[in-house]
Scaffold this motif. Structure first.
Motif, short mmCIF file in Angstrom:
data_model
loop_
_atom_site.label_atom_id
_atom_site.label_comp_id
_atom_site.label_asym_id
_atom_site.label_seq_id
_atom_site.Cartn_x
_atom_site.Cartn_y
_atom_site.Cartn_z
N ALA A 222 6.43 -0.19 30.26
CA ALA A 222 6.06 -0.39 28.85
C ALA A 222 4.81 -0.82 28.07
CB ALA A 222 6.64 -1.23 27.98
N ILE A 223 4.97 1.19 27.50
CA ILE A 223 3.41 1.27 26.60
C ILE A 223 3.70 0.60 25.42
CG2 ILE A 223 1.99 2.92 26.24
CD1 ILE A 223 2.74 2.52 29.63
N GLY A 224 2.39 -0.19 24.94
CA GLY A 224 2.12 -0.82 23.33
C GLY A 224 1.29 0.84 22.56
N THR B 156 -0.98 -1.14 28.71
CA THR B 156 0.14 -1.47 29.35
C THR B 156 0.61 -2.77 29.57
OG1 THR B 156 -0.62 0.55 30.71
CG2 THR B 156 1.81 -0.50 31.71
N PHE B 157 2.46 -2.98 30.08
CA PHE B 157 3.03 -4.42 29.68
C PHE B 157 4.43 -4.06 31.01
CE2 PHE B 157 4.17 -3.12 25.55
CZ PHE B 157 5.45 -3.22 25.41
N THR B 158 4.84 -5.55 30.52
CA THR B 158 6.34 -5.20 31.80
C THR B 158 7.07 -5.26 30.43
OG1 THR B 158 7.26 -4.77 33.66
CG2 THR B 158 6.03 -6.63 32.98
N TRP C 209 12.80 -4.45 16.05
CA TRP C 209 13.23 -3.02 16.71
C TRP C 209 12.09 -2.22 17.28
CZ3 TRP C 209 13.96 -4.43 12.48
CH2 TRP C 209 13.46 -3.83 10.71
N GLU C 210 12.04 -1.36 17.98
CA GLU C 210 11.27 -0.79 18.30
C GLU C 210 12.05 -0.03 19.96
OE1 GLU C 210 7.68 -1.75 21.12
OE2 GLU C 210 7.44 -3.24 18.85
N VAL C 211 12.14 1.50 18.77
CA VAL C 211 13.55 3.08 19.55
C VAL C 211 11.93 3.75 20.27
CG1 VAL C 211 12.92 4.70 18.03
CG2 VAL C 211 14.46 4.91 19.82
N GLU C 212 12.50 3.49 21.44
CA GLU C 212 11.47 4.07 22.32
C GLU C 212 12.05 5.52 23.50
OE1 GLU C 212 8.99 1.67 24.46
OE2 GLU C 212 8.88 0.30 22.20
N LEU C 213 11.24 6.55 23.70
CA LEU C 213 11.83 7.63 24.63
C LEU C 213 11.76 6.79 26.52
CD1 LEU C 213 12.83 10.69 25.86
CD2 LEU C 213 10.17 10.71 25.71
N GLN D 175 15.40 0.39 23.67
CA GLN D 175 14.83 -0.06 22.71
C GLN D 175 14.04 -1.08 23.60
OE1 GLN D 175 14.46 -0.99 19.71
NE2 GLN D 175 15.73 0.60 18.29
N ASP D 176 13.13 -0.80 22.80
CA ASP D 176 11.72 -2.86 23.29
C ASP D 176 12.15 -3.34 22.46
OD1 ASP D 176 10.21 -4.00 24.36
OD2 ASP D 176 8.49 -2.39 23.77
N ILE D 177 13.66 -3.92 22.14
CA ILE D 177 13.76 -4.78 20.81
C ILE D 177 12.41 -6.79 21.44
CG2 ILE D 177 15.32 -6.76 20.25
CD1 ILE D 177 15.79 -4.39 19.91
N GLY E 148 7.67 -12.21 25.94
CA GLY E 148 8.47 -12.03 24.55
C GLY E 148 9.08 -10.70 23.81
N LYS E 149 9.28 -9.46 24.51
CA LYS E 149 10.38 -8.95 24.73
C LYS E 149 11.04 -9.02 25.56
CE LYS E 149 6.67 -5.99 22.70
NZ LYS E 149 7.18 -4.52 22.06
N SER E 150 11.89 -9.54 26.78
CA SER E 150 11.88 -10.02 27.89
C SER E 150 13.83 -10.99 27.43
CB SER E 150 11.86 -10.32 29.18
OG SER E 150 10.71 -8.95 29.25
N GLY F 153 6.50 3.71 24.67
CA GLY F 153 5.95 3.08 23.08
C GLY F 153 6.70 3.72 22.02
N THR F 154 6.42 3.16 21.25
CA THR F 154 7.54 3.69 19.31
C THR F 154 6.61 3.92 18.44
OG1 THR F 154 9.65 2.33 18.56
CG2 THR F 154 7.17 0.64 18.35
N PRO F 155 7.22 4.96 17.62
CA PRO F 155 7.01 4.62 16.48
C PRO F 155 6.82 3.87 15.68
CG PRO F 155 8.35 6.52 17.24
CD PRO F 155 8.65 5.03 18.11
ZN ZN Z 1 7.48 -0.93 22.46
#
Ligand code: ZN
Length: 275
Positions: free
Chosen positions: A74-76, A96-98, A120-124, A151-153, A169-171, A239-241
């Motif tokens: 996952a990219i921040g 970069t994280f996982t 919320w974080e919508v991502e491709l 979604q990188d909730i 925190g995202k898992s 990554g998210t907009p």
């Molecule tokens: Zn994200």
């Protein structure tokens, strides 16, 4: 090719029908989703000629289309607006994280919210389709099986605790809804420029285009595969907009009873109720 997880079995989406891949291929491919990515080039050739459905598409049956990747990246901070809203510096190397694999969920699964902290974080999301090591940017799309929506909730309190622990925190369970399908690149008009967004109960929260990515999908694959080998079925949250809840004034977070919808042009829509 639109590849889905229908009740735990690999399925092709054909208009309003699905084709159970193990049935239609006489056991050559599937029913395991991850086996499909391991055999991606041969599978994609076979799937191009598959036209007969085996049953109706039942949206509620759809699960995570990449249920057990070997690696999740996952990219921040990969859109300028998101960098600005979070007052984060844009680094030379992608942050970069996982997301730990147990957080992956289906396209219509519930999000178990924690009051005042779930964002919320919508991502491709890019799904790898070939073993990849030291891939040049110009050839990086060739190792992609397809694209999907993620979604990188994020539990912001947990993410920012202890000086920052993004991966944990995202898992939380259900914090990685994915789908509804993995769409191969030949069905995507321009994989470098797709409309992306999300809404809570119909109110748009994020709206952007993937052409605004600071580090593009090919650049991410070049960068990551230069560090370590990528395997078929690995996924990259890109990554998210801008428009996340923590950066709003006042801050907003997901609440039970709300429905989070996330979309990307040419791919589809995730619909995740918050509980
Ligand atoms: Zn994200």
């Amino acid at each position: 090719v639109r590849l889905a997880n229908a009740g735990g079995r690999a399925a092709l989406l054909l208009d309003d029908e699905i084709a159970d891949i193990a049935t239609v291929s006489d056991g050559k491919f599937g029913p395991d989703l991850m086996q499909i990515y391991d055999a991606w080039p041969a599978f994609a050739d076979w799937a191009a000629g598959a036209h007969a459905g085996t049953g109706p598409l039942v949206h509620g049956d759809l699960g995570c289309p990449v249920p057990a990747p070997r690696q999740i990246f996952a990219i921040g901070i990969n859109y300028r607006e998101h960098a600005e809203e979070t007052t984060s510096a844009v680094s030379e190397v992608p942050t970069t994280f996982t997301k730990f694999a147990s957080c992956l969920a289906g396209p219509y699964d519930n999000i178990d919210t924690t009051p005042g902290t779930t964002d919320w974080e919508v991502e491709l999301v890019a799904v790898i389709g070939l073993p990849a090591r030291n891939v040049h940017e110009s050839e990086a799309w060739d190792v992609v099986a397809g694209l999907t929506i993620g979604q990188d909730i994020s539990d912001r309190a947990l993410q920012l605790a202890a000086g920052g622990q993004y991966s944990l925190g995202k898992s939380r369970p259900g914090y990685g809804p994915l789908g509804p399908y993995v769409v191969s690149l030949d069905e995507i008009s321009n994989p470098d420029d797709l409309a992306i967004g999300c809404a809570i109960d119909g109110e748009t929260m994020q709206e952007a285009r993937t052409s605004q990515l600071i580090v593009t999908v090919p650049q991410l694959i070049a960068e990551l595969s230069g560090v370590l080998p990528l395997s078929p079925g690995d996924i990259i949250f890109t990554g998210t907009p801008g428009g996340v809840g923590i950066a709003r004034t006042p801050q907003r977070f997901l609440k039970p009873g709300q429905v989070l919808e996330s979309w990307i042009e040419d791919i589809g829509t995730l619909r995740n109720p918050c509980i």
